[in-house]
Design a protein around this motif. Sequence first.
Motif, PDB file in Angstrom:
ATOM      1  N   UNK A 176       0.975  -7.646  -4.586  1.00  0.00           N
ATOM      2  CA  UNK A 176      -0.229  -8.472  -4.463  1.00  0.00           C
ATOM      3  C   UNK A 176      -1.471  -7.709  -4.902  1.00  0.00           C
ATOM      4  N   UNK A 177      -2.598  -8.393  -5.002  1.00  0.00           N
ATOM      5  CA  UNK A 177      -3.749  -7.933  -5.766  1.00  0.00           C
ATOM      6  C   UNK A 177      -4.652  -6.917  -5.088  1.00  0.00           C
ATOM      7  N   UNK A 178      -4.397  -6.530  -3.876  1.00  0.00           N
ATOM      8  CA  UNK A 178      -5.318  -5.595  -3.227  1.00  0.00           C
ATOM      9  C   UNK A 178      -4.552  -4.703  -2.269  1.00  0.00           C
ATOM     10  N   UNK A 179      -5.253  -3.871  -1.582  1.00  0.00           N
ATOM     11  CA  UNK A 179      -4.708  -2.945  -0.599  1.00  0.00           C
ATOM     12  C   UNK A 179      -5.761  -1.900  -0.340  1.00  0.00           C
ATOM     13  N   UNK A 180      -5.475  -0.936   0.517  1.00  0.00           N
ATOM     14  CA  UNK A 180      -6.518   0.029   0.830  1.00  0.00           C
ATOM     15  C   UNK A 180      -5.929   1.364   1.256  1.00  0.00           C
ATOM     16  N   UNK A 181      -6.835   2.317   1.420  1.00  0.00           N
ATOM     17  CA  UNK A 181      -6.505   3.651   1.903  1.00  0.00           C
ATOM     18  C   UNK A 181      -7.477   3.945   3.044  1.00  0.00           C
ATOM     19  N   UNK A 182      -6.943   4.328   4.200  1.00  0.00           N
ATOM     20  CA  UNK A 182      -7.815   4.466   5.363  1.00  0.00           C
ATOM     21  C   UNK A 182      -8.570   5.796   5.331  1.00  0.00           C
ATOM     22  N   UNK A 187      -2.155   5.260   3.176  1.00  0.00           N
ATOM     23  CA  UNK A 187      -2.167   3.961   2.498  1.00  0.00           C
ATOM     24  C   UNK A 187      -1.931   2.839   3.490  1.00  0.00           C
ATOM     25  N   UNK A 188      -2.632   1.720   3.294  1.00  0.00           N
ATOM     26  CA  UNK A 188      -2.509   0.560   4.176  1.00  0.00           C
ATOM     27  C   UNK A 188      -1.882  -0.575   3.377  1.00  0.00           C
ATOM     28  N   UNK A 189      -0.727  -1.052   3.842  1.00  0.00           N
ATOM     29  CA  UNK A 189      -0.014  -2.153   3.199  1.00  0.00           C
ATOM     30  C   UNK A 189      -0.164  -3.402   4.062  1.00  0.00           C
ATOM     31  N   UNK A 190      -0.396  -4.526   3.409  1.00  0.00           N
ATOM     32  CA  UNK A 190      -0.567  -5.799   4.111  1.00  0.00           C
ATOM     33  C   UNK A 190       0.576  -6.730   3.735  1.00  0.00           C
ATOM     34  N   UNK A 191       1.192  -7.355   4.765  1.00  0.00           N
ATOM     35  CA  UNK A 191       2.361  -8.209   4.551  1.00  0.00           C
ATOM     36  C   UNK A 191       2.013  -9.688   4.608  1.00  0.00           C
ATOM     37  N   UNK A 192       0.750 -10.018   4.524  1.00  0.00           N
ATOM     38  CA  UNK A 192       0.370 -11.417   4.541  1.00  0.00           C
ATOM     39  C   UNK A 192      -1.131 -11.587   4.473  1.00  0.00           C
ATOM     40  N   UNK A 385       2.293   8.837   5.972  1.00  0.00           N
ATOM     41  CA  UNK A 385       2.951   7.631   6.466  1.00  0.00           C
ATOM     42  C   UNK A 385       2.070   6.409   6.235  1.00  0.00           C
ATOM     43  N   UNK A 386       2.599   5.366   5.598  1.00  0.00           N
ATOM     44  CA  UNK A 386       1.798   4.160   5.390  1.00  0.00           C
ATOM     45  C   UNK A 386       1.509   3.436   6.703  1.00  0.00           C
ATOM     46  N   UNK A 387       0.370   2.764   6.732  1.00  0.00           N
ATOM     47  CA  UNK A 387       0.027   1.859   7.817  1.00  0.00           C
ATOM     48  C   UNK A 387       0.422   0.456   7.368  1.00  0.00           C
ATOM     49  N   UNK A 404       6.920 -21.646  -2.742  1.00  0.00           N
ATOM     50  CA  UNK A 404       7.532 -22.197  -3.963  1.00  0.00           C
ATOM     51  C   UNK A 404       8.499 -21.206  -4.575  1.00  0.00           C
ATOM     52  N   UNK A 405       8.076 -19.952  -4.737  1.00  0.00           N
ATOM     53  CA  UNK A 405       8.930 -18.944  -5.366  1.00  0.00           C
ATOM     54  C   UNK A 405       9.856 -18.267  -4.368  1.00  0.00           C
ATOM     55  N   UNK A 406       9.492 -18.292  -3.101  1.00  0.00           N
ATOM     56  CA  UNK A 406      10.298 -17.602  -2.093  1.00  0.00           C
ATOM     57  C   UNK A 406      10.277 -16.099  -2.257  1.00  0.00           C
ATOM     58  N   UNK A 407       9.214 -15.555  -2.842  1.00  0.00           N
ATOM     59  CA  UNK A 407       9.154 -14.136  -3.146  1.00  0.00           C
ATOM     60  C   UNK A 407       8.354 -13.409  -2.061  1.00  0.00           C
ATOM     61  N   UNK A 408       8.821 -12.224  -1.694  1.00  0.00           N
ATOM     62  CA  UNK A 408       8.108 -11.397  -0.729  1.00  0.00           C
ATOM     63  C   UNK A 408       6.905 -10.774  -1.401  1.00  0.00           C
ATOM     64  N   UNK A 409       5.748 -10.865  -0.749  1.00  0.00           N
ATOM     65  CA  UNK A 409       4.498 -10.343  -1.295  1.00  0.00           C
ATOM     66  C   UNK A 409       3.990  -9.200  -0.421  1.00  0.00           C
ATOM     67  N   UNK A 410       3.640  -8.092  -1.051  1.00  0.00           N
ATOM     68  CA  UNK A 410       3.073  -6.945  -0.346  1.00  0.00           C
ATOM     69  C   UNK A 410       1.806  -6.523  -1.074  1.00  0.00           C
ATOM     70  N   UNK A 411       0.711  -6.411  -0.331  1.00  0.00           N
ATOM     71  CA  UNK A 411      -0.556  -5.946  -0.892  1.00  0.00           C
ATOM     72  C   UNK A 411      -0.664  -4.447  -0.679  1.00  0.00           C
ATOM     73  N   UNK A 412      -0.805  -3.710  -1.770  1.00  0.00           N
ATOM     74  CA  UNK A 412      -0.954  -2.257  -1.717  1.00  0.00           C
ATOM     75  C   UNK A 412      -1.904  -1.864  -2.834  1.00  0.00           C
ATOM     76  N   UNK A 413      -2.965  -1.123  -2.509  1.00  0.00           N
ATOM     77  CA  UNK A 413      -3.933  -0.856  -3.555  1.00  0.00           C
ATOM     78  C   UNK A 413      -4.866   0.286  -3.259  1.00  0.00           C
ATOM     79  N   UNK A 414      -6.101   0.196  -3.785  1.00  0.00           N
ATOM     80  CA  UNK A 414      -6.999   1.342  -3.866  1.00  0.00           C
ATOM     81  C   UNK A 414      -8.339   1.105  -3.165  1.00  0.00           C
ATOM     82  N   UNK A 415      -8.453   0.081  -2.328  1.00  0.00           N
ATOM     83  CA  UNK A 415      -9.706  -0.173  -1.636  1.00  0.00           C
ATOM     84  C   UNK A 415      -9.980   0.872  -0.567  1.00  0.00           C
ATOM     85  N   UNK A 416     -11.203   0.842  -0.029  1.00  0.00           N
ATOM     86  CA  UNK A 416     -11.568   1.781   1.033  1.00  0.00           C
ATOM     87  C   UNK A 416     -12.522   1.106   1.998  1.00  0.00           C
TER      88      UNK A 416
END
Length: 453
Positions: A176-182, A187-192, A385-387, A404-416
């Motif tokens: 997915x299109x974003x994510x962050x680093x604490x 790294x912070x991963x978002x599952x929804x 360790x990821x959050x 629709x696609x039934x695909x698992x989405x994970x947001x992981x990226x470079x925000x702060x």
Amino acid sequence: MTSPDPTRPNLAAHIERGLRDLRDLVALQSVSAQGRHLPETAAFVTRLLEAEGFTVRAYPGEVAPVLVAEAGEGPRTLLIYNHYDVQPEDPVALWESPPFELTERDGRLYGRGASDDKGELASRLAAVRAVRERNGGRLPLRVRWLIEGEEEVGSPSLERFVAEHAEELRADGCWWEFGSIDPGGRPVLFLGLKGVMCVELRCRVAASDLHSSLGAVIDNPLYRLARAVASLRDDGGRVTLPGFHDDVREPSEADRTAIARIPGDGQAVRDTYGVTRPLATGPAYHKRLNLAPVVNVNGWGGGYGGEGSKTVLPAHGFVKLDFRLVQEQDPARVLGLLRAHLDAQGLEDVEIVELEAHQQPARVDAAHPFVRACVAAAWEAHGAEPVVQPSSGGSGPMHPFREVLGVACVAAGIGNVGGRVHAPNENIVREHFEKGVAFGVALLERLARGSSS
């Protein structure tokens, strides 16, 4: 002295090229709310992708072109979602450097879209280049990439587009299109994502502004809007619409476990933005941020706001709201509840105008193999360790990808935490961009090997 690990790629050249791409992208003023430079930016992104061997197809959207790109081959397919549009730069006076010039200061890179979402796009493309180089010029997995230009106005074309182009978008997982680093470097991963419903409340009491002496005999639209807003939540921030919480699902044991493992209690956010009235601290902070719905007042207008006084009774006024919704809440139902609630308060004359496209909430289970692959890649790239957050506090068009696609989405990226996304002086940390490229390489190569851990 420790010998360098021969398995870790040297990414310096790819990082520098990625930053040049980002500089060029930031210079394109692709503000979707104002329809600025959207076809030009889509064409530039197309050229970037085609230069790396992608076949790119452009489709018309309601606001801006939707791009679907594909490259590589192999038994695994990764879908990447990004957007090339950005928020307006206003208020320009608060920027410390030109908003559409990528400017580096003290290890941070400033510019509109530097984080959301052009920095993510540029770092991911740099990772694709690196993986191709490490594999003799070929991608060892299939990469499908959907890049739209309407995300900042609610992605009005996307739900229908995903349904109509489902076969082009099938994949084993979606980055997915974003994510962050604490602040601690994790790294912070978002599952929804939460759902969102944006509305404007409007009230008019006359055809023209009036002398305020007439307030003794004519009602005030700003007062009526104040009554409406005050009736929507309590002092603790809990939404008070009757029936609003009926569909809210109780957190699962997995949700509670994940939230208990999230470090901190939002102090970094409070310090960065000088917050004086937090609604949650301690253990409640992450629970509410991930799993609690909320109503926000985004802006208010009407009457006189200039210097000094003007004794006027305004003819009309407005207030902009957004509702952030959690799993199982339906924006259409919430809209009906809002109308019924205002009517019950005697505010039938307060009009509700829907703004942008509503988005439904979406989540993926933490045990999904693609989630495990992302967690392992984040460990590898960051050495920490990821959050794992069950949901972001924000929203986006993830729902059709899940439903629709039934695909698992994970947001992981470079925000702060100090990235000031949607605000003046939006920025990323240069080191985080570098880590983002490393994560992309680790994820692509892990998926190509068929490894999830």
